[in-house]
Design a protein around this motif. Structure first.
Motif, PDB file in Angstrom:
ATOM      1  N   LYS A 237      41.513  27.640  39.518  1.00 27.15           N
ATOM      2  CA  LYS A 237      41.799  28.949  38.947  1.00 27.15           C
ATOM      3  C   LYS A 237      40.509  29.745  38.761  1.00 27.15           C
ATOM      4  CE  LYS A 237      44.735  29.450  35.489  1.00 27.15           C
ATOM      5  NZ  LYS A 237      45.307  29.535  34.100  1.00 27.15           N
ATOM      6  N   ALA A 238      39.453  29.098  38.319  1.00 27.77           N
ATOM      7  CA  ALA A 238      38.182  29.800  38.094  1.00 27.77           C
ATOM      8  C   ALA A 238      37.659  30.424  39.384  1.00 27.77           C
ATOM      9  CB  ALA A 238      37.143  28.840  37.516  1.00 27.77           C
ATOM     10  N   GLU A 239      37.791  29.707  40.502  1.00 29.04           N
ATOM     11  CA  GLU A 239      37.346  30.258  41.787  1.00 29.04           C
ATOM     12  C   GLU A 239      38.183  31.467  42.179  1.00 29.04           C
ATOM     13  OE1 GLU A 239      35.720  27.022  44.780  1.00 29.04           O
ATOM     14  OE2 GLU A 239      37.553  26.311  43.815  1.00 29.04           O
ATOM     15  N   VAL A 240      39.482  31.370  41.983  1.00 27.25           N
ATOM     16  CA  VAL A 240      40.362  32.487  42.333  1.00 27.25           C
ATOM     17  C   VAL A 240      40.014  33.707  41.496  1.00 27.25           C
ATOM     18  CG1 VAL A 240      42.745  33.294  42.433  1.00 27.25           C
ATOM     19  CG2 VAL A 240      42.201  30.938  43.075  1.00 27.25           C
ATOM     20  N   ILE A 241      39.746  33.509  40.209  1.00 23.82           N
ATOM     21  CA  ILE A 241      39.350  34.624  39.346  1.00 23.82           C
ATOM     22  C   ILE A 241      38.054  35.247  39.846  1.00 23.82           C
ATOM     23  CG2 ILE A 241      38.540  35.215  37.029  1.00 23.82           C
ATOM     24  CD1 ILE A 241      40.550  33.105  35.975  1.00 23.82           C
ATOM     25  N   ASN A 242      37.095  34.417  40.252  1.00 18.77           N
ATOM     26  CA  ASN A 242      35.825  34.951  40.777  1.00 18.77           C
ATOM     27  C   ASN A 242      36.051  35.783  42.031  1.00 18.77           C
ATOM     28  OD1 ASN A 242      34.205  33.895  38.760  1.00 18.77           O
ATOM     29  ND2 ASN A 242      33.799  31.985  39.858  1.00 18.77           N
ATOM     30  N   TRP A 243      36.950  35.319  42.892  1.00 17.79           N
ATOM     31  CA  TRP A 243      37.248  36.100  44.104  1.00 17.79           C
ATOM     32  C   TRP A 243      37.914  37.423  43.748  1.00 17.79           C
ATOM     33  CZ3 TRP A 243      38.905  30.831  46.247  1.00 17.79           C
ATOM     34  CH2 TRP A 243      37.886  30.276  47.032  1.00 17.79           C
ATOM     35  N   LEU A 244      38.814  37.391  42.785  1.00 21.57           N
ATOM     36  CA  LEU A 244      39.437  38.649  42.372  1.00 21.57           C
ATOM     37  C   LEU A 244      38.415  39.581  41.733  1.00 21.57           C
ATOM     38  CD1 LEU A 244      42.935  37.691  40.897  1.00 21.57           C
ATOM     39  CD2 LEU A 244      42.416  38.729  43.105  1.00 21.57           C
ATOM     40  N   ASN A 245      37.504  39.038  40.942  1.00 19.30           N
ATOM     41  CA  ASN A 245      36.421  39.868  40.382  1.00 19.30           C
ATOM     42  C   ASN A 245      35.636  40.535  41.506  1.00 19.30           C
ATOM     43  OD1 ASN A 245      36.906  39.435  37.645  1.00 19.30           O
ATOM     44  ND2 ASN A 245      35.669  37.572  37.595  1.00 19.30           N
ATOM     45  N   ASP A 246      35.349  39.767  42.545  1.00 18.44           N
ATOM     46  CA  ASP A 246      34.602  40.304  43.690  1.00 18.44           C
ATOM     47  C   ASP A 246      35.384  41.429  44.349  1.00 18.44           C
ATOM     48  OD1 ASP A 246      32.523  40.422  45.601  1.00 18.44           O
ATOM     49  OD2 ASP A 246      33.595  39.047  46.939  1.00 18.44           O
ATOM     50  N   CYS A 247      36.684  41.211  44.540  1.00 18.89           N
ATOM     51  CA  CYS A 247      37.526  42.237  45.164  1.00 18.89           C
ATOM     52  C   CYS A 247      37.573  43.499  44.308  1.00 18.89           C
ATOM     53  CB  CYS A 247      38.931  41.681  45.371  1.00 18.89           C
ATOM     54  SG  CYS A 247      40.074  42.820  46.175  1.00 18.89           S
ATOM     55  N   ILE A 248      37.718  43.337  43.010  1.00 20.11           N
ATOM     56  CA  ILE A 248      37.824  44.486  42.107  1.00 20.11           C
ATOM     57  C   ILE A 248      36.514  45.262  42.039  1.00 20.11           C
ATOM     58  CG2 ILE A 248      38.110  45.129  39.677  1.00 20.11           C
ATOM     59  CD1 ILE A 248      40.123  42.746  39.493  1.00 20.11           C
ATOM     60  N   GLU A 249      35.402  44.551  42.002  1.00 18.54           N
ATOM     61  CA  GLU A 249      34.105  45.192  41.757  1.00 18.54           C
ATOM     62  C   GLU A 249      33.409  45.679  43.024  1.00 18.54           C
ATOM     63  OE1 GLU A 249      31.943  42.169  39.698  1.00 18.54           O
ATOM     64  OE2 GLU A 249      33.340  42.160  37.979  1.00 18.54           O
ATOM     65  N   ASN A 250      33.671  45.031  44.165  1.00 21.19           N
ATOM     66  CA  ASN A 250      32.840  45.287  45.341  1.00 21.19           C
ATOM     67  C   ASN A 250      33.582  45.768  46.579  1.00 21.19           C
ATOM     68  OD1 ASN A 250      30.414  44.319  44.027  1.00 21.19           O
ATOM     69  ND2 ASN A 250      31.238  42.249  44.261  1.00 21.19           N
ATOM     70  N   SER A 251      34.916  45.767  46.555  1.00 24.59           N
ATOM     71  CA  SER A 251      35.665  46.054  47.780  1.00 24.59           C
ATOM     72  C   SER A 251      35.711  47.532  48.135  1.00 24.59           C
ATOM     73  CB  SER A 251      37.107  45.543  47.641  1.00 24.59           C
ATOM     74  OG  SER A 251      37.809  46.290  46.658  1.00 24.59           O
ATOM     75  N   GLY A 252      35.548  48.408  47.143  1.00 18.87           N
ATOM     76  CA  GLY A 252      35.779  49.830  47.393  1.00 18.87           C
ATOM     77  C   GLY A 252      37.230  50.219  47.265  1.00 18.87           C
ATOM     78  N   HIS A 253      38.131  49.232  47.080  1.00 17.06           N
ATOM     79  CA  HIS A 253      39.530  49.532  46.806  1.00 17.06           C
ATOM     80  C   HIS A 253      39.679  49.965  45.355  1.00 17.06           C
ATOM     81  CE1 HIS A 253      41.296  48.221  50.579  1.00 17.06           C
ATOM     82  NE2 HIS A 253      40.565  47.116  50.538  1.00 17.06           N
ATOM     83  N   GLY A 254      40.710  50.729  45.082  1.00 14.76           N
ATOM     84  CA  GLY A 254      40.960  51.177  43.725  1.00 14.76           C
ATOM     85  C   GLY A 254      42.324  51.823  43.618  1.00 14.76           C
ATOM     86  N   LEU A 255      42.717  52.103  42.395  1.00 14.76           N
ATOM     87  CA  LEU A 255      43.973  52.823  42.170  1.00 14.76           C
ATOM     88  C   LEU A 255      43.830  54.276  42.600  1.00 14.76           C
ATOM     89  CD1 LEU A 255      44.972  51.584  38.592  1.00 14.76           C
ATOM     90  CD2 LEU A 255      45.841  50.746  40.788  1.00 14.76           C
ATOM     91  N   ILE A 256      44.887  54.829  43.164  1.00 18.83           N
ATOM     92  CA  ILE A 256      44.905  56.249  43.482  1.00 18.83           C
ATOM     93  C   ILE A 256      45.127  57.021  42.183  1.00 18.83           C
ATOM     94  CG2 ILE A 256      46.152  58.083  44.686  1.00 18.83           C
ATOM     95  CD1 ILE A 256      44.439  56.307  46.511  1.00 18.83           C
ATOM     96  N   ILE A 257      44.171  57.857  41.840  1.00 23.24           N
ATOM     97  CA  ILE A 257      44.229  58.637  40.605  1.00 23.24           C
ATOM     98  C   ILE A 257      44.199  60.119  40.968  1.00 23.24           C
ATOM     99  CG2 ILE A 257      43.130  59.104  38.385  1.00 23.24           C
ATOM    100  CD1 ILE A 257      44.092  56.253  38.590  1.00 23.24           C
ATOM    101  N   ASP A 258      45.074  60.887  40.348  1.00 19.30           N
ATOM    102  CA  ASP A 258      45.076  62.343  40.523  1.00 19.30           C
ATOM    103  C   ASP A 258      44.578  62.955  39.220  1.00 19.30           C
ATOM    104  OD1 ASP A 258      45.607  65.049  40.779  1.00 19.30           O
ATOM    105  OD2 ASP A 258      47.476  64.741  41.887  1.00 19.30           O
ATOM    106  N   ASN A 259      43.296  63.322  39.191  1.00 21.06           N
ATOM    107  CA  ASN A 259      42.712  63.847  37.964  1.00 21.06           C
ATOM    108  C   ASN A 259      43.244  65.232  37.609  1.00 21.06           C
ATOM    109  OD1 ASN A 259      40.995  61.602  37.425  1.00 21.06           O
ATOM    110  ND2 ASN A 259      39.608  62.311  39.034  1.00 21.06           N
ATOM    111  N   THR A 260      43.715  65.959  38.606  1.00 17.65           N
ATOM    112  CA  THR A 260      44.265  67.293  38.358  1.00 17.65           C
ATOM    113  C   THR A 260      45.632  67.216  37.698  1.00 17.65           C
ATOM    114  OG1 THR A 260      43.086  68.130  40.297  1.00 17.65           O
ATOM    115  CG2 THR A 260      44.852  69.497  39.409  1.00 17.65           C
TER     116      THR A 260
END
Length: 572
Positions: A237-260
């Motif tokens: 589980k710890a390894e999977v969490i680390n991979w998800l941390n990597d995906c969240i922090e470094n992938s450039g993926h993110g939620l689509i947000i409409d600030n307007t």
């Protein structure tokens, strides 16, 4: 602009690996490959062939999961017995799920063929170019096996192109291969951030996300605490969490947000907000929505489609949108912008009532579901003998129409695609180009919350929907968020299986009143002993195609709960 993928027909490759069944006696090591592959382009064509195998059969793991889950019914018409059967964990004929089996093993064989020939290519730009192709191929094989394992349970492990008659492998061995393939893929693929030009390709980030999904399903369903690896050791589980941390922090993926327009980020994920449709769709104009398009930054992995297919190649079109569309004479101008289809997957009104009670201010409800009484005043009940009708239709994956206002006209089109991409106009069955998103970044955040038992990921998803945070993490809060955020995205059924919640959820379906093809209210009917009994008999898994069992001469054994009278659906 969407990057339309043109699937390459490679006669040599497809003639070697497109046979309908991996038990054929043809050897895949014959000398047809004497001069192929030789170049990087050749090996890329082989990889394209493996990707193309995803676009094969409508009865995908996604489709089965949607109709089987408690949030949808089979729907369709009187003759669409396979839709009703899927909803009830029952069978129609001996090969109802055969297309998925053949298609995924076809993809596995194409990957295996690539691995057996990749070292013949010498003119690599650098080592990373080769590693990227190997990593993508490993990802595909892992994804194919994971889909097979979620649908069928234990399945044969084919790791070479040699023609072998193999029995089912134990689940721990299948998942060990999946985990090893994904771990190697993560280590081999590049670390470039999200780029829409690579949409539809596997990346390190999609492999990290898929590893989390595999871990959660395997450890949940089989009551384990780690994923074994073929080479020894395990994924923790710890390894999977680390991979998800990597995906969240470094992938450039993110939620689509409409600030307007806060909250519109969710609406902007779905094609009903595309500019060519929204100009005539009052709801979309009022909300000021604007589709971000396929391949956007929230898409971690998706199957790509185009509308260049034919009646012999409908897999190149997103047929999920057609199957989930509204039955004619609805689906035309009278129900604009929601287009024509087969009426599969009618929405269980229990979900709507739950949603209204659990999150009465949630903008996602009517961004995900059509209420035909309020949203479609000209809707016709019982159209084309529609069955199991509830008055609710999901709106994430269905045909979306548009008007062509070129030169001041107003021609009605079965899809927005020709206007957006300058592609050929096509009948509705061949018109949908919408990506089938298999992993969305919102899911990554929710998996992270579940694994870490923290609320951060949940609250990011809720904030995008205009909702307040939950405070401390609870599993019940996580389950609710996954059900609402990811509704109709092919994950609910597998969540119910891994949490052990399927029997309780399925039991409630028998309380629902639906309309039959005559438009009369009837109680939702169960067969084969009922939903709960069918789940207890099968464990949630589907039958291995009968032709595969017959050709194996007894080596393959049918899954539990199938091949009985209770398993055969004969109609309402």
């Amino acid at each position: 602009m969407k990057r339309i993928i043109y699937f390459i027909s490679i006669v040599t490759i497809l003639s070697l690996v497109s046979c309908d069944d991996f038990l054929d006696t043809k050897s895949y090591n014959e000398k047809e490959l004497t001069n192929f592959p030789e170049t990087v382009d050749d090996i890329n064509q082989m990889l394209t062939g493996a990707y193309a195998s995803m676009n094969v059969d409508i009865l995908s793991g996604f489709y089965l999961a949607e109709l089987a889950s408690d949030d949808r019914f089979g729907g369709g018409g009187e003759g669409d017995k396979f839709m009703h059967a899927i909803d009830r964990l029952m069978n129609v004929g001996t090969d109802m799920c055969g297309g998925l089996w053949w298609g995924r093993y076809r993809g596995i064989q194409r990957v295996n063929l690539l691995f057996e020939n990749i070292d013949r290519v010498k003119a690599w730009k650098n080592e990373q170019q080769k590693n990227q192709i190997i990593g993508e191929a490993l990802y595909l094989r892992a994804m194919f096996y994971f889909e097979l394992a979620q649908v069928y349970g234990e399945v044969p492990l084919m790791l070479t192109t040699e023609a072998l008659n193999l029995p089912k492998s134990p689940a721990n061995e299948v998942y060990a291969q999946i985990a090893s393939d994904l771990k190697n893929a993560i280590g081999m693929m590049g670390t470039d951030k999200y780029n829409p030009e690579m949409a539809g390709h596997a990346t390190k980030w999609s492999a990290e996300a898929l590893m989390a999904r595999v871990f959660l399903f395997y450890t949940g369903y089989y009551k384990k605490d780690a994923l074994s690896l073929v080479e020894g050791g395990s994924v923790t589980k710890a390894e999977v969490i680390n991979w998800l941390n990597d995906c969240i922090e470094n992938s450039g993926h993110g939620l689509i947000i409409d600030n307007t327009n806060p909250g519109n980020g969710f609406y902007n994920l779905w094609p009903y907000s595309n500019e060519y449709t929204a100009i005539d769709y009052q709801w979309a104009k009022d909300k000021k929505v604007k589709w971000v398009g396929d391949g956007n930054e929230e898409t971690v992995f998706a199957i790509k489609f185009n509308n260049f297919g034919s009646w012999d190649q409908t897999g190149y079109t997103n047929m999920h949108a057609t199957h989930f569309g509204i039955r004619t004479p609805n689906g035309n101008t009278s129900t604009f912008p929601f287009g024509e289809g087969y009426g599969a997957g009618t929405v269980n009104p229990q979900l709507v009532e739950y949603w209204k009670t659990a999150e009465p201010n949630d903008i996602r409800l009517w961004g995900s579901i059509i209420d035909v009484e309020n949203d479609l005043p000209d809707f016709q009940w019982g159209a084309d003998l529609q069955m199991e009708e509830t008055g609710y239709v999901q709106k994430k994956y269905l045909a979306i129409t548009a008007y062509d206002h070129t030169d001041g006209g107003s021609e009605f089109l079965t899809s927005y695609s020709p206007l957006m991409y300058n592609t050929p106009r096509a009948p509705v069955e061949l018109a949908s180009t919408q990506d089938l998103v298999l992993i969305r970044f919102a899911d990554v955040l929710l998996m992270h919350s579940e694994l870490t038992q923290t609320a951060a990921g949940i609250n990011k998803v809720r904030d995008r929907a205009g909702l307040t945070g939950i405070g401390a993490y609870t599993l019940d809060a996580l389950k609710k968020e996954r059900r609402l955020e990811l509704a109709f995205e092919g994950v609910r059924w597998y969540d119910l299986m891994r949490w052990g919640d399927a029997p309780t959820a399925l039991a409630r379906q028998g309380d629902v009143m639906v309309r039959n093809m005559a438009g009369d209210p009837v109680q939702m009917a169960s067969y084969g002993g009922g939903w709960v009994a069918r789940y207890a008999a099968t464990g949630g898994f589907w039958p291995i195609p009968g032709t595969q069992i017959a050709r194996s001469a007894g080596v393959l054994v049918q899954n539990e709960g199938w091949g009985t009278t209770e398993a055969e659906y004969r109609g309402w």
